[in-house]
Design a protein around this motif. Sequence first.
Motif, PDB file in Angstrom:
ATOM      1  N   MET A  50       1.440   9.519 -10.214  1.00  0.00           N
ATOM      2  CA  MET A  50       2.476   9.178 -11.180  1.00  0.00           C
ATOM      3  C   MET A  50       3.771   9.040 -10.402  1.00  0.00           C
ATOM      4  N   MET A  51       4.332   7.836 -10.376  1.00  0.00           N
ATOM      5  CA  MET A  51       5.509   7.595  -9.551  1.00  0.00           C
ATOM      6  C   MET A  51       6.361   6.493 -10.174  1.00  0.00           C
ATOM      7  N   PRO A  52       7.690   6.596 -10.010  1.00  0.00           N
ATOM      8  CA  PRO A  52       8.545   5.494 -10.478  1.00  0.00           C
ATOM      9  C   PRO A  52       8.212   4.225  -9.707  1.00  0.00           C
TER      10      PRO A  52
ATOM     11  N   MET B 162       0.812  -1.201   0.000  1.00  0.00           N
ATOM     12  CA  MET B 162       0.000   0.000   0.000  1.00  0.00           C
ATOM     13  C   MET B 162       0.856   1.266   0.000  1.00  0.00           C
ATOM     14  N   PHE B 163       2.104   1.160   0.475  1.00  0.00           N
ATOM     15  CA  PHE B 163       2.896   2.349   0.729  1.00  0.00           C
ATOM     16  C   PHE B 163       3.819   2.743  -0.418  1.00  0.00           C
ATOM     17  N   ASP B 164       4.149   1.817  -1.318  1.00  0.00           N
ATOM     18  CA  ASP B 164       5.069   2.174  -2.395  1.00  0.00           C
ATOM     19  C   ASP B 164       4.556   1.725  -3.766  1.00  0.00           C
ATOM     20  N   THR B 165       3.236   1.702  -3.934  1.00  0.00           N
ATOM     21  CA  THR B 165       2.638   1.415  -5.239  1.00  0.00           C
ATOM     22  C   THR B 165       1.608   2.492  -5.566  1.00  0.00           C
ATOM     23  N   GLY B 166       1.387   2.703  -6.853  1.00  0.00           N
ATOM     24  CA  GLY B 166       0.396   3.689  -7.264  1.00  0.00           C
ATOM     25  C   GLY B 166      -0.993   3.321  -6.785  1.00  0.00           C
TER      26      GLY B 166
ATOM     27  N   VAL C 102       9.959   1.689 -15.062  1.00  0.00           N
ATOM     28  CA  VAL C 102       8.493   1.620 -15.104  1.00  0.00           C
ATOM     29  C   VAL C 102       7.925   2.735 -14.230  1.00  0.00           C
ATOM     30  N   TYR C 103       6.890   3.409 -14.742  1.00  0.00           N
ATOM     31  CA  TYR C 103       6.173   4.421 -13.963  1.00  0.00           C
ATOM     32  C   TYR C 103       4.764   3.923 -13.688  1.00  0.00           C
TER      33      TYR C 103
ATOM     34  N   TYR D  79       3.503   1.956 -16.695  1.00  0.00           N
ATOM     35  CA  TYR D  79       3.900   2.543 -17.977  1.00  0.00           C
ATOM     36  C   TYR D  79       5.361   2.226 -18.315  1.00  0.00           C
ATOM     37  N   VAL D  80       5.556   1.658 -19.487  1.00  0.00           N
ATOM     38  CA  VAL D  80       6.891   1.336 -19.989  1.00  0.00           C
ATOM     39  C   VAL D  80       7.174   2.217 -21.199  1.00  0.00           C
ATOM     40  N   THR D  81       8.277   2.948 -21.168  1.00  0.00           N
ATOM     41  CA  THR D  81       8.645   3.777 -22.311  1.00  0.00           C
ATOM     42  C   THR D  81       9.217   2.895 -23.416  1.00  0.00           C
ATOM     43  N   LEU D  82       8.568   2.921 -24.566  1.00  0.00           N
ATOM     44  CA  LEU D  82       9.000   2.097 -25.693  1.00  0.00           C
ATOM     45  C   LEU D  82      10.063   2.823 -26.503  1.00  0.00           C
ATOM     46  N   VAL D  83      11.019   2.069 -27.026  1.00  0.00           N
ATOM     47  CA  VAL D  83      12.110   2.662 -27.813  1.00  0.00           C
ATOM     48  C   VAL D  83      11.546   3.348 -29.046  1.00  0.00           C
TER      49      VAL D  83
END
Length: 259
Positions: A190-192, A138-142, A199-200, A221-225
Motif C-alpha cells: 500500500m503506497m501513494p 519496478m521501483f516506484d509502483t505497487g 491515488v494509492y 485506489y481513488v478516494t471518492l467524495v
Amino acid sequence: MDIDDRYRAPALDKGLDILELLATVDGGLTQAEISKHLDRNPNSFYRMLDRLVKRGYVTKLDGDRYSLTLKLFGLGQLHAPVRRLASFAMPYMRDLAQGSKQANQLAVFDRGSVVVIAQQEAPDYWGISIRVGSHISMFDTGSGHILLAFSSPEEREMMIAAHIKNDEKVQLGQSFYDRLDQIRERGYEMMPSAQMAGVYNLSAPILGSDGTCIAALTIPYVTLVNSSSGPDITQTITLLQKTVKDLSKLVGADIAGTE
C-alpha cells in the motif's frame, strides 16, 4: 551421415549448450569452467558468450562468472501462459471492480520491465485506467514492489539488473530492500502513487503452487467524495487479498494440471 545431423547449425548448438548448462548451476560458471563441462576449447566460447550477454540471455557476474538472466523466462511468459492467466483473471478482476468500485490491473515481469497484461475499468464514472501493454517502473509502483518482494533473492537481483539496464540508473539503498521484506511479510503493498496525486497503489501477488510470484494485481485506489459509493481503503485491501488468494488457487491448479 545421420539424417538428424543433415541440417546441423554448430553455432546455434553451441549457444544452446551454454544456456542449458548454465540453467543447471547456481552462482554461474567462468568461461574455463563452461569449456571444461562441455569439453571444448575455452576460446571457442568467447564470441558466443559475448553475444548471449549482449542479447540479455546471460549476465556477467563479479569474478568473470556467467549466469542466466530471466529473459528466457520472460519470453515464455509472453505467449500462451500469459494469455491463459489474463483469461482466468478477467472474471475475478470484474468482480473485484464491482465490489471495490475501483479499477484494477494485472502485471507481470518481462525482460526487464513490468508489463500490464490485463485491465479492468471501474464500474462507475471515476477510476484510474492503465493501457494494456504499458511498461511501468519496478521501483516506484505497487506492481513492481510485489514482483520483487515475492521473488527469490537471486531472481530479485537479476530482475533489478535487467530493469536498470532498460531504465534509468538508480541507487537502491538498504531501506528499499527492507521495504520489500516488509511487503512480503504482510502480504501486500500500500503506497501513494508516484505518478498521480491522491491515488494509492494497493497491490498483492498471485502465487503459483510452488509459491512463485506469477503476477501482481493492483488497485489504483481513488478516494471518492461520496464515501457511501464504495468500501474504504481497508475494506478494499481485504477484497484484493481474497481475489489474489482465489486466483492463486486457480492458477496453481492449472499449472499442476498441465505438468
